[in-house]
Enzyme design. Structure first.
Site, PDB file in Angstrom:
ATOM      1  N   HIS A 192       0.826  -1.205   0.000  1.00 47.10           N
ATOM      2  CA  HIS A 192       0.000   0.000   0.000  1.00 47.10           C
ATOM      3  C   HIS A 192       0.859   1.252   0.000  1.00 47.10           C
ATOM      4  O   HIS A 192       0.675   2.158  -0.822  1.00 47.10           O
ATOM      5  CB  HIS A 192      -0.932   0.000   1.221  1.00 47.10           C
ATOM      6  CG  HIS A 192      -1.909   1.134   1.226  1.00 47.10           C
ATOM      7  ND1 HIS A 192      -1.574   2.401   1.674  1.00 47.10           N
ATOM      8  CD2 HIS A 192      -3.200   1.199   0.847  1.00 47.10           C
ATOM      9  CE1 HIS A 192      -2.623   3.198   1.557  1.00 47.10           C
ATOM     10  NE2 HIS A 192      -3.624   2.499   1.048  1.00 47.10           N
ATOM     11  N   GLU A 223       1.007   3.929  -3.079  1.00 48.87           N
ATOM     12  CA  GLU A 223       0.870   5.330  -2.694  1.00 48.87           C
ATOM     13  C   GLU A 223       2.143   5.958  -2.122  1.00 48.87           C
ATOM     14  O   GLU A 223       2.086   7.024  -1.536  1.00 48.87           O
ATOM     15  CB  GLU A 223      -0.273   5.470  -1.680  1.00 48.87           C
ATOM     16  CG  GLU A 223      -1.628   5.048  -2.259  1.00 48.87           C
ATOM     17  CD  GLU A 223      -2.776   5.278  -1.297  1.00 48.87           C
ATOM     18  OE1 GLU A 223      -2.534   5.794  -0.194  1.00 48.87           O
ATOM     19  OE2 GLU A 223      -3.923   4.938  -1.658  1.00 48.87           O
TER      20      GLU A 223
END
Length: 308
Positions: A192, A223
């Protein structure tokens, strides 16, 4: 899946046996003794709780075989002495499941309040987070608010905590992806990513793969850094033209299905790898489906109980 079924089968048999034993015990008590000991028996019936706390997912199938698998692994070991409960931290997911499916799942505050109302005196909170990032910090902060509500409180570690954890995770992933490991394929893991200092854990995971001689593995994030472009560059530099993409996440949910595997989205990992000339295969399996990973969470519950 067979491990999941065996764990659920174990629990079903255990629960049936417990009910049968309870019936025998009740049959041997007079109404007078049951009445006089009602209060003390109620006190004994309140088990300590292991609250398994996850971000959550709206993907029902994935939830059962990832988060559910971790919970089952913990339940398999501790069902006799502890009440295993669930909480999610993502309110948007909790609300969606309630509205869409009629499924009610406590957020952490609700779960802790319920424990207080039930008279629970001892609680272990075991997050299913990968690392001690922002979500894990939020769990710790929320639990700290209940310090005076329980006699004993312990917070378990996230998946990647000790050096041994990293090595075990690397070995578990290697074993799980062995069928794709033909010497010609880059095995790429999509995490993530976070703004927290713990984002460095992805680089550490990459370093552990390297130190274990697993140079066919590449770790990146959606991200943060390393980026998808970083992973493509590293895999290309190593001479690979084929790639298997898999989520480096507990659940194969929205990020895995969309940000990783959706080739129709030019911003997805799959589309970017294809554009870079790779032959791509997507493996939609969360880490929670890996029994060896589930066992690491169980070991962290062991450690949390030992700290009580």
């Amino acid at each position: 899946m067979s491990d999941q079924m065996s764990r659920r089968g174990f629990m079903g048999a255990a629960a049936t046996g417990a009910i049968a034993l309870a019936g025998v015990a009740l049959a041997g008590c007079s109404s007078t003794s049951a009445s006089s000991e009602k209060s003390s028996e109620k006190e004994k019936a309140v088990k300590p709780v292991i609250l398994v706390t996850s971000f959550g997912t709206s993907y029902n199938d994935s939830r059962h075989i990832t988060i559910g698998a971790i919970e089952d692994a913990i339940r398999e070991k501790y069902w006799q002495d502890y009440d295993i409960r669930r909480a999610f931290t993502a309110q948007i997911i909790i609300d969606k499941l309630k509205k869409r499916d009629g499924i009610t799942i406590d957020n952490m505050t609700e779960a802790l309040d319920r424990c207080v109302e039930d008279g629970v005196k001892e609680i272990i909170v075991q997050p299913t987070h990968l690392m001690a990032g922002l979500e894990y910090a939020d769990v710790k902060d929320e639990l700290d608010k209940y310090a005076d509500k329980f006699d004993k409180i312990s917070l378990g570690d996230p998946l990647l905590t000790s050096d041994d954890d990293y090595k075990k995770v690397a070995a578990a992933i290697k074993e799980n992806m062995a069928s794709f490991d033909d010497g010609k394929t880059a095995l790429c893991l999509m995490g993530h990513g976070t703004e927290a200092d713990s984002n460095a854990d992805y680089a550490k995971m990459q370093e552990v793969f390297k130190n274990e001689g697993l140079t066919q593995f590449f770790v990146g994030t959606v991200e943060a850094e390393p980026t998808c472009e970083d992973v493509i560059a590293a895999a290309s530099a190593a001479g690979y033209k084929k790639a298997v993409l898999a989520p480096f996440m507990v659940v194969a949910g929205d990020h895995a299905n969309n940000d990783m595997a959706d080739e129709t989205d030019p911003d997805s990992w799959a589309a970017k790898f294809v554009a870079a000339g790779f032959e791509v295969t997507c493996l939609l399996q969360g880490l929670g489906q890996n029994v060896a990973v589930d066992d690491i969470y169980v070991s962290h519950v062991d450690d949390a109980i030992a700290k009580l």
